[in-house]
Design a protein around this motif. Structure first.
Motif, mmCIF file in Angstrom:
data_model
loop_
_atom_site.group_PDB
_atom_site.id
_atom_site.type_symbol
_atom_site.label_atom_id
_atom_site.label_comp_id
_atom_site.label_asym_id
_atom_site.label_seq_id
_atom_site.Cartn_x
_atom_site.Cartn_y
_atom_site.Cartn_z
ATOM 1 N N GLU A 150 11.913 33.981 28.364
ATOM 2 C CA GLU A 150 11.549 33.784 26.962
ATOM 3 C C GLU A 150 11.710 32.299 26.663
ATOM 4 N N LEU A 151 10.694 31.696 26.111
ATOM 5 C CA LEU A 151 10.706 30.269 25.805
ATOM 6 C C LEU A 151 10.572 30.063 24.301
ATOM 7 N N HIS A 152 11.302 29.082 23.797
ATOM 8 C CA HIS A 152 11.239 28.777 22.370
ATOM 9 C C HIS A 152 11.111 27.266 22.173
ATOM 10 N N GLY A 153 10.192 26.884 21.308
ATOM 11 C CA GLY A 153 10.015 25.472 20.979
ATOM 12 C C GLY A 153 10.375 25.226 19.536
ATOM 13 N N LEU A 167 -3.035 27.390 23.954
ATOM 14 C CA LEU A 167 -2.324 27.310 25.230
ATOM 15 C C LEU A 167 -3.300 27.051 26.371
ATOM 16 N N ILE A 168 -4.414 27.732 26.365
ATOM 17 C CA ILE A 168 -5.401 27.574 27.448
ATOM 18 C C ILE A 168 -5.908 26.143 27.533
ATOM 19 N N PRO A 174 3.062 22.821 27.278
ATOM 20 C CA PRO A 174 3.090 22.391 28.678
ATOM 21 C C PRO A 174 4.197 23.073 29.480
ATOM 22 N N ASP A 175 5.328 23.353 28.844
ATOM 23 C CA ASP A 175 6.416 24.045 29.546
ATOM 24 C C ASP A 175 6.030 25.494 29.846
ATOM 25 N N VAL A 176 5.297 26.118 28.945
ATOM 26 C CA VAL A 176 4.815 27.479 29.197
ATOM 27 C C VAL A 176 3.836 27.456 30.364
ATOM 28 N N VAL A 177 2.953 26.456 30.392
ATOM 29 C CA VAL A 177 1.979 26.337 31.482
ATOM 30 C C VAL A 177 2.696 26.176 32.821
ATOM 31 N N LYS A 178 3.754 25.380 32.854
ATOM 32 C CA LYS A 178 4.519 25.188 34.086
ATOM 33 C C LYS A 178 5.073 26.509 34.598
ATOM 34 N N LYS A 179 5.541 27.346 33.679
ATOM 35 C CA LYS A 179 6.059 28.660 34.076
ATOM 36 C C LYS A 179 4.933 29.535 34.631
#
Length: 369
Positions: free
Chosen positions: A176-179, A226-227, A196-201
């Motif tokens: 789970e990621l939170h910005g 995101l895309i 970008p951090d979500v993309v890395k995951k």
């Protein structure tokens, strides 16, 4: 950006293996109604709790305390065979305990004594049944296939993301990621670092699990945002999109029912469960060829009109605890004998909870009774 993630998911290869490896079928001799398996991961314990039944003969290595001298005791391993009386699966503790009466004599264990076999990853178990029903063999084959799919789900909005992988038993949330939401006067809808951090995951999991599909779902237009951050062409080719109302567990359940993803997710167990339940509820709503509740389903099974039986793991566990499983077992065997299919749904997931609200059992019919 902060990540809510257990180190076991990213830093422990051992945990990954225990979680995702599938059960090994070491021997399958249906002529003698004998199957030997080796437990590989935690999901296997759940599968075995549904495969092993009262009255089966189960053989495995187990440990027992023996007396040494006058005051000391020590644990010693023994290979025992028991006639199964009770199966206890503890979901929270990830433990499977098979209780029964020993059928052979041993130096330290008398024939006819009570004994418990505790199954865990690495345990080899031989199961002998009076007869292996078709639906149980299907369950065994399913358990022997990989317990995680090649499909990832990513829920996203302007300030949070959940990434989960589909498994044979629902899904596993990987991270789970939170910005931090940017201030409105800055003219930004989300933190510049968050997407970008979500993309890395997504890139990391795509390589790790050799993914075929990545479903990106969101309320409104956040999935498109995101895309835009994804530059890897190979990753882009794997992406499918869907709309959900929330970025939480209910959003994950919602994705599995999206009609635009029905074809893409048709081979995933969790998605199959969601689709079957949606079809069932739709038929109930229009008074179609379905019935539910033990009395009506039992009647339909008796006359051979059930094309697909749907029941929950919760109902099975409840009846086993109450000592009333024979009625449910009889229904399943009748459906199987009439060439119908038996579909057991996990009560821990949303589709299972919806069936449990209908008494835990329902059936699609070939024609009206």
């Amino acid at each position: 950006m902060r990540a809510l993630i257990s180190p076991r998911h990213l830093n422990s290869f051992k945990y990954k293996c225990l979680l995702f490896w599938s059960m090994k079928i070491l021997k399958k001799d249906l002529k003698h109604n004998t199957v030997t398996v080796q437990v590989q991961g935690q999901d296997d314990l759940w599968h075995l709790s549904e495969i092993i039944e009262k009255g089966d003969s189960v053989s495995a290595e187990t440990q027992r305390k023996i007396k040494i001298g006058d005051n000391d005791t020590a644990k010693k391993s023994f290979f025992v065979t028991i006639n199964v009386e009770k199966i206890i699966y503890d979901e929270a503790a990830k433990q499977l305990r098979i209780q029964g009466i020993t059928t052979s004599e041993h130096e330290q264990i008398a024939k006819g004594s009570h004994q418990t076999i505790e199954a865990e990853p690495g345990t080899k178990i031989t199961i002998v049944k009076p007869q292996w029903q078709g639906y149980i063999l299907e369950r065994l084959d399913e358990a022997s296939k990989t317990s995680f799919s090649d499909t990832l789900i990513c829920l996203i909005d302007r300030e949070s993301s959940i990434i989960a992988i589909l498994k044979s038993k629902g899904y596993e949330i990987l991270v789970e990621l939170h910005g931090e939401v940017a201030k409105k006067y800055e003219g930004k809808m989300s933190s510049r670092e968050f997407y970008p951090d979500v993309v890395k995951k997504l890139e990391e999991y795509s390589d790790r699990f050799d993914l075929a599909s990545i479903v990106i779902a969101s309320p409104a237009f956040w999935k498109e945002e995101l895309i835009k951050e994804i530059k890897d062409e190979k990753l882009l080719k794997k992406i499918r999109t869907a709309t959900v109302n929330t970025v939480d567990k209910s959003g994950l359940d919602e994705v599995l029912k999206r009609p635009e993803l029905k074809a893409a997710l048709s081979e995933d167990r969790a998605a199959k469960e969601a689709i079957v339940v949606e079809d069932l509820l739709r038929e109930i709503g229009k008074e179609g060829l379905v019935t539910y509740g033990i009395p009506d389903v039992s009647k339909a099974a008796e006359i051979g009109v059930v094309s697909k039986l749907v029941l929950t793991s919760g109902l099975i566990s409840k009846k086993k605890i109450e000592g009333k499983f024979e009625e449910i077992d009889s229904i399943m065997k009748k459906v199987d004998s009439a060439k119908g299919s038996v579909f057991i749904i996990n009560s821990d997931n949303d589709p299972g909870k919806r069936i449990d609200a209908l008494s835990g059992i329902a059936a699609f019919l070939r024609f009206r009774m």
